[in-house]
Design a protein around this motif. Structure first.
Motif, PDB file in Angstrom:
ATOM      1  N   MET A   1     -56.936   9.828  13.060  1.00  0.00           N
ATOM      2  CA  MET A   1     -55.514   9.527  12.987  1.00  0.00           C
ATOM      3  C   MET A   1     -55.317   8.020  13.183  1.00  0.00           C
ATOM      4  O   MET A   1     -55.684   7.477  14.208  1.00  0.00           O
ATOM      5  CB  MET A   1     -54.789  10.329  14.075  1.00  0.00           C
ATOM      6  N   GLU A   2     -54.759   7.373  12.191  1.00  0.00           N
ATOM      7  CA  GLU A   2     -54.555   5.934  12.238  1.00  0.00           C
ATOM      8  C   GLU A   2     -53.319   5.603  13.059  1.00  0.00           C
ATOM      9  O   GLU A   2     -52.309   6.284  12.997  1.00  0.00           O
ATOM     10  CB  GLU A   2     -54.383   5.404  10.806  1.00  0.00           C
ATOM     11  N   GLU A   3     -53.416   4.530  13.833  1.00  0.00           N
ATOM     12  CA  GLU A   3     -52.280   4.121  14.635  1.00  0.00           C
ATOM     13  C   GLU A   3     -52.045   2.630  14.469  1.00  0.00           C
ATOM     14  O   GLU A   3     -52.962   1.873  14.166  1.00  0.00           O
ATOM     15  CB  GLU A   3     -52.491   4.459  16.109  1.00  0.00           C
ATOM     16  N   THR A   4     -50.797   2.242  14.668  1.00  0.00           N
ATOM     17  CA  THR A   4     -50.395   0.844  14.644  1.00  0.00           C
ATOM     18  C   THR A   4     -49.700   0.566  15.966  1.00  0.00           C
ATOM     19  O   THR A   4     -48.845   1.350  16.382  1.00  0.00           O
ATOM     20  CB  THR A   4     -49.416   0.567  13.487  1.00  0.00           C
ATOM     21  N   ILE A   5     -50.053  -0.534  16.609  1.00  0.00           N
ATOM     22  CA  ILE A   5     -49.457  -0.876  17.901  1.00  0.00           C
ATOM     23  C   ILE A   5     -48.636  -2.148  17.753  1.00  0.00           C
ATOM     24  O   ILE A   5     -49.113  -3.145  17.210  1.00  0.00           O
ATOM     25  CB  ILE A   5     -50.537  -1.046  18.990  1.00  0.00           C
ATOM     26  N   THR A  14     -46.484   2.593  19.828  1.00  0.00           N
ATOM     27  CA  THR A  14     -47.690   3.024  19.121  1.00  0.00           C
ATOM     28  C   THR A  14     -47.268   4.001  18.040  1.00  0.00           C
ATOM     29  O   THR A  14     -46.730   5.081  18.344  1.00  0.00           O
ATOM     30  CB  THR A  14     -48.701   3.674  20.085  1.00  0.00           C
ATOM     31  N   PHE A  15     -47.469   3.619  16.785  1.00  0.00           N
ATOM     32  CA  PHE A  15     -47.021   4.405  15.643  1.00  0.00           C
ATOM     33  C   PHE A  15     -48.140   5.285  15.106  1.00  0.00           C
ATOM     34  O   PHE A  15     -49.269   4.829  14.939  1.00  0.00           O
ATOM     35  CB  PHE A  15     -46.553   3.482  14.512  1.00  0.00           C
ATOM     36  N   PHE A  16     -47.794   6.525  14.801  1.00  0.00           N
ATOM     37  CA  PHE A  16     -48.690   7.471  14.147  1.00  0.00           C
ATOM     38  C   PHE A  16     -47.998   7.924  12.864  1.00  0.00           C
ATOM     39  O   PHE A  16     -46.970   7.372  12.485  1.00  0.00           O
ATOM     40  CB  PHE A  16     -48.990   8.647  15.084  1.00  0.00           C
ATOM     41  N   ASP A  17     -48.545   8.922  12.197  1.00  0.00           N
ATOM     42  CA  ASP A  17     -48.032   9.342  10.892  1.00  0.00           C
ATOM     43  C   ASP A  17     -46.546   9.707  10.927  1.00  0.00           C
ATOM     44  O   ASP A  17     -45.772   9.240  10.100  1.00  0.00           O
ATOM     45  CB  ASP A  17     -48.851  10.525  10.356  1.00  0.00           C
ATOM     46  N   VAL A  20     -43.715   8.125  17.013  1.00  0.00           N
ATOM     47  CA  VAL A  20     -43.990   6.879  17.712  1.00  0.00           C
ATOM     48  C   VAL A  20     -43.948   7.181  19.208  1.00  0.00           C
ATOM     49  O   VAL A  20     -43.111   7.960  19.666  1.00  0.00           O
ATOM     50  CB  VAL A  20     -42.976   5.772  17.335  1.00  0.00           C
ATOM     51  N   TYR A  50     -39.251  11.159  11.612  1.00  0.00           N
ATOM     52  CA  TYR A  50     -40.210  10.935  12.693  1.00  0.00           C
ATOM     53  C   TYR A  50     -39.610  11.411  14.015  1.00  0.00           C
ATOM     54  O   TYR A  50     -38.403  11.617  14.123  1.00  0.00           O
ATOM     55  CB  TYR A  50     -40.590   9.453  12.787  1.00  0.00           C
TER      56      TYR A  50
END
Length: 123
Positions: A1-5, A14-17, A20, A50
């Motif tokens: 699972m890719e995440e963006t912080i 912290t964002f997921f598909d 957040v 989301y």
């Protein structure tokens, strides 16, 4: 699972598909100004429904009047509060009354994520 912080002055997102996780810094007061910064940053990331999960590991305050504006965010499908603290959960019960969308309170992040999955399965 890719995440963006994304680290902001008052929190970490912290964002997921399709959700957040927000961790607000110790001692902050989330008012209309900070709420707008949150909404702007989250709307830049999500162009689809989301769930916002606030992981309340720090002590901070929230102006419950921000929830009227948050309820207007079109892609916001639900709101979850995660805390092990009794007082925080009581405060979240009050906040829930101001929010016009699904809003639940959990003790663990895993439970909040499971609820998010169930929320999307229903819709």
């Amino acid at each position: 699972m890719e995440e963006t912080i994304i680290r902001l002055k008052f929190c970490t997102l912290t964002f997921f598909d399709n959700y957040v996780i927000a961790v607000i810094n110790e001692g902050e007061h989330v008012d209309h100004k900070l709420n707008e910064i949150l909404i702007e940053n989250i709307e830049l990331h999500f162009k689809k429904p989301y769930v916002y999960i606030t992981n309340r590991i720090n002590s901070y305050s929230v102006d419950p009047n921000i929830y009227h504006r948050a309820s207007e965010v079109q892609n916001l499908a639900g709101f979850a509060v995660v805390s092990k603290e009794y007082k925080t959960k009581i405060n979240a019960q009050i906040e829930k009354m101001f929010f016009g969308k699904p809003f639940e309170i959990f003790t663990t992040l895993e439970d909040a994520i499971e609820w998010k999955d169930q929320l999307f399965e229903k819709n």
